[in-house]
Design a protein around this motif. Structure first.
Motif, PDB file in Angstrom:
ATOM      1  N   ASN A 157       1.187  -1.199   0.058  1.00 56.24           N
ATOM      2  CA  ASN A 157       0.170  -0.027  -0.401  1.00 56.24           C
ATOM      3  C   ASN A 157       0.983   1.529   0.403  1.00 56.24           C
ATOM      4  O   ASN A 157       0.487   2.420  -0.345  1.00 56.24           O
ATOM      5  N   GLU A 158       2.194   1.132   0.236  1.00 55.21           N
ATOM      6  CA  GLU A 158       2.908   2.428   0.707  1.00 55.21           C
ATOM      7  C   GLU A 158       4.479   2.370   0.490  1.00 55.21           C
ATOM      8  O   GLU A 158       4.852   0.962   0.248  1.00 55.21           O
ATOM      9  N   LEU A 159       4.670   3.419   0.062  1.00 52.72           N
ATOM     10  CA  LEU A 159       6.625   3.184   0.249  1.00 52.72           C
ATOM     11  C   LEU A 159       7.201   4.185   0.706  1.00 52.72           C
ATOM     12  O   LEU A 159       6.922   5.401   0.653  1.00 52.72           O
ATOM     13  N   VAL A 160       8.284   3.964   1.602  1.00 56.28           N
ATOM     14  CA  VAL A 160       8.351   4.936   2.058  1.00 56.28           C
ATOM     15  C   VAL A 160       9.836   5.414   1.045  1.00 56.28           C
ATOM     16  O   VAL A 160      10.700   4.063   1.735  1.00 56.28           O
ATOM     17  N   LEU A 161      10.356   6.514   1.207  1.00 54.81           N
ATOM     18  CA  LEU A 161      11.232   7.037   0.984  1.00 54.81           C
ATOM     19  C   LEU A 161      12.261   8.409   1.631  1.00 54.81           C
ATOM     20  O   LEU A 161      11.464   8.750   2.005  1.00 54.81           O
ATOM     21  N   GLY A 162      13.002   8.670   0.494  1.00 57.63           N
ATOM     22  CA  GLY A 162      14.127   9.695   2.036  1.00 57.63           C
ATOM     23  C   GLY A 162      13.804  11.054   0.975  1.00 57.63           C
ATOM     24  O   GLY A 162      12.469  11.373   0.591  1.00 57.63           O
ATOM     25  N   SER A 163      14.828  11.452  -0.073  1.00 59.25           N
ATOM     26  CA  SER A 163      14.492  12.377  -0.507  1.00 59.25           C
ATOM     27  C   SER A 163      14.173  12.254  -2.068  1.00 59.25           C
ATOM     28  O   SER A 163      14.389  10.962  -2.902  1.00 59.25           O
ATOM     29  N   LEU A 164      13.290  13.451  -2.167  1.00 62.83           N
ATOM     30  CA  LEU A 164      12.727  12.760  -3.860  1.00 62.83           C
ATOM     31  C   LEU A 164      13.460  13.884  -4.487  1.00 62.83           C
ATOM     32  O   LEU A 164      13.326  13.739  -5.906  1.00 62.83           O
ATOM     33  N   ASP A 165      14.010  15.181  -4.064  1.00 62.23           N
ATOM     34  CA  ASP A 165      14.454  16.142  -5.048  1.00 62.23           C
ATOM     35  C   ASP A 165      16.025  16.216  -5.407  1.00 62.23           C
ATOM     36  O   ASP A 165      16.742  16.701  -6.443  1.00 62.23           O
ATOM     37  N   THR A 166      16.701  14.673  -5.804  1.00 64.16           N
ATOM     38  CA  THR A 166      18.661  14.399  -5.349  1.00 64.16           C
ATOM     39  C   THR A 166      18.230  14.569  -6.782  1.00 64.16           C
ATOM     40  O   THR A 166      17.653  13.647  -7.528  1.00 64.16           O
ATOM     41  N   VAL A 167      19.601  14.826  -7.879  1.00 65.10           N
ATOM     42  CA  VAL A 167      19.143  14.557  -9.067  1.00 65.10           C
ATOM     43  C   VAL A 167      20.861  13.588  -9.413  1.00 65.10           C
ATOM     44  O   VAL A 167      21.542  14.052  -8.963  1.00 65.10           O
ATOM     45  N   ARG A 168      20.145  12.613 -10.455  1.00 63.11           N
ATOM     46  CA  ARG A 168      21.228  11.839 -10.409  1.00 63.11           C
ATOM     47  C   ARG A 168      21.246  11.146 -12.242  1.00 63.11           C
ATOM     48  O   ARG A 168      20.049  12.039 -12.619  1.00 63.11           O
ATOM     49  N   ASP A 169      22.091  11.437 -12.594  1.00 60.72           N
ATOM     50  CA  ASP A 169      22.164  10.262 -13.145  1.00 60.72           C
ATOM     51  C   ASP A 169      22.401   9.214 -14.096  1.00 60.72           C
ATOM     52  O   ASP A 169      23.398   8.199 -13.836  1.00 60.72           O
TER      53      ASP A 169
END
Ligand SMILES: C[C@H]1O[C@H](OP(=O)(O)OP(=O)(O)OC[C@H]2O[C@@H](n3cnc4c(=O)[nH]c(N)nc43)[C@H](O)[C@@H]2O)[C@@H](O)[C@@H](O)C1=O
Length: 343
Positions: free
Chosen positions: A211-223
Motif C-alpha cells: 500500500n505504501e512506499l517510504v522514501l527519503g529525499s525526492l529532489d536529489t538529481v542523478r544521471d
C-alpha cells in the motif's frame, strides 16, 4: 583465448560483465566471499548444465583483504584483464559502517594494486570508480578533469582508490584505468538502491500486494543509465593502446521524483497517494546533484549509453511484476488442495 578475473562477480555489474566477456570468448574467473549459501542468483543460469559457458566460468573463494589468497589465485589463473568491482557500494550504509567501507572499497583496492605491481605477468586493470568522488562538484556536468570533492564515507573511499589507481599507472607503469561510473541500474539492481526499491513497490502496489512506499529525499538529481551498457564501457577501456580514466554516464539529469513518476507510469498509476517520506532514509550529508559528461568515452571508446530513463524504469517494473507473479503462482501451488496429501 583471453581470460579475465572479476572481483564482485556476483553483483549486478559482475553478472553482466561475466556474460559480456563469455560472449567475447573469454575464460572468466570470479572472486567470491565465502558464505553459508552457494546460491549465486545472478550467475546461476551460466552454470546450468545446458549453458554453453559453464566450462569457461570459474569461481574462487577470496575476501578482498585476504591478500595471500588473491595473490595465489592471480598467479595460478594469470588473467589478461582484472575488473575490480567489489566493495561496500551502498552510500547510505557507508555512514553506518565507514570503517568497513574504507577497509574494502579503499584499502581493498590498494591491496589489489600492490599484488599486481609484483606480478611477473601484469594484467590490465579496470577499477570501477564512482561519480560519488565528485560529491559537491564545482562544475556540472563533471568530466575526467573535475576535482574530487567527496562528502560521504563511500565517496571518500572511492576517491582514495581512484587516486591510487592513477598513481600506480603513473608511477609503476601499470595498465590501470578508472571507469568513473554514474548510477547504472537494471532488473538485477540490489533492492536497497532507490530505483529498484521504487520499481518493486510500483509492481507490488499495482498488484494489490503493497500500500505504501517510504522514501527519503525526492529532489536529489542523478544521471541514471542501464548497467549492461556500462560493463561494455569498462571492457572497451582495457582494449585501448594506453590506459586512461573515463566517465561513463548518460549526460542527462533526473530527480528521484522523475524516476518515481516513470516507474508508476509503467503501471498506469499516480505515485503521489502511495509515497511517504521519512527521515530514516535521508543521509547525514547528501550528494545533491551529479551529472556526467561522457564525451571522452564517446570520442575515444565509441561508447554511449543507449537506454532512456522511461525505458529503464519500464523494464525494471515489468521484471518485478513477473517476479511477483511467479512467486505468487508458486506459493499458490504449494498451498493448492490438489497438491495436498489430505485432499
Ligand atoms: C554512482 C553511485 O550510485 C549509487 O549511489 P547513490 O546515488 O547513493 O544511489 P541510491 O540509489 O542509493 O540513491 C540515489 C538517491 O536516492 C535518494 N533516496 C531517496 N530515498 C531513498 C531510499 O529509500 N533508499 C535509497 N537507497 N536512496 C534513496 C538518495 O538519498 C540518493 O540521493 C551506488 O551504486 C554507488 O555505489 C555509486 O557508486
Amino acid at each position: 583465448m583471453k581470460s579475465a578475473l572479476i572481483t564482485g562477480i556476483t553483483g549486478q555489474d559482475g553478472s553482466y560483465l561475466t556474460e559480456w566477456l563469455l560472449e567475447q570468448g573469454y575464460t572468466v574467473h570470479g572472486l567470491v566471499r565465502r558464505s553459508s549459501t552457494t546460491q549465486r542468483t545472478r550467475l546461476d543460469h551460466l552454470f546450468h548444465d545446458t549453458s554453453i559457458y559453464n566450462q569457461r566460468l570459474f569461481l574462487h573463494y577470496a575476501d578482498l583483504d585476504d591478500t595471500t589468497t588473491i595473490r595465489r589465485i592471480l598467479t595460478r589463473t594469470a588473467p589478461d584483464e582484472v575488473y575490480h568491482l567489489a566493495g561496500q557500494s551502498h552510500v547510505g550504509a557507508s555512514f553506518e559502517i565507514p570503517e568497513t567501507t574504507c577497509q574494502f572499497t579503499a584499502m581493498g583496492t590498494l591491496k589489489l594494486l600492490e599484488i599486481l605491481r609484483d606480478l611477473d605477468k601484469r594484467p590490465r586493470f579496470a577499477h570501477i570508480s564512482s561519480s560519488e568522488i565528485f560529491g559537491r562538484p564545482l562544475e556540472s556536468p563533471q568530466n575526467e578533469m573535475t576535482p574530487m570533492r567527496p562528502v560521504t564515507p563511500y565517496g571518500v573511499a572511492k576517491a582514495f582508490a581512484t587516486q591510487m589507481v592513477t598513481l600506480y599507472r603513473e608511477s609503476f607503469g601499470l595498465f590501470a584505468c578508472n571507469a568513473i561510473c554514474y548510477n547504472h541500474e537494471s532488473p538485477r539492481r540490489g533492492e536497497s538502491f532507490v530505483t529498484r526499491k521504487i520499481t518493486r513497490a510500483a509492481a507490488a502496489i499495482s498488484m494489490g500486494l503493497q500500500n505504501e512506499l517510504v522514501l527519503g529525499s525526492l529532489d536529489t538529481v542523478r544521471d541514471w543509465g542501464y548497467a549492461p551498457d556500462y560493463v561494455q564501457g569498462m571492457w572497451l577501456m582495457l582494449q585501448q593502446e594506453t590506459a586512461d580514466d573515463f566517465i561513463l554516464a548518460t549526460g542527462t539529469q533526473h530527480t528521484v521524483e522523475n524516476f518515481l513518476a516513470a516507474a508508476f507510469d509503467a503501471v498506469d498509476l499516480d505515485w503521489r497517494p502511495y509515497v511517504r517520506q521519512d527521515k530514516a532514509f535521508m543521509r547525514p550529508s547528501e550528494v545533491q546533484r551529479l551529472i556526467g559528461d561522457p564525451s571522452k568515452a564517446f570520442r575515444q571508446l565509441n561508447w554511449k549509453a543507449n537506454v532512456t530513463l522511461p525505458e529503464l524504469a519500464k523494464e525494471m517494473v515489468q521484471h518485478d511484476r513477473e517476479q511477483l507473479l511467479a512467486k505468487n503462482a508458486s506459493s499458490l501451488s504449494e498451498t493448492s488442495p490438489r497438491n495436498s496429501t489430505a485432499s
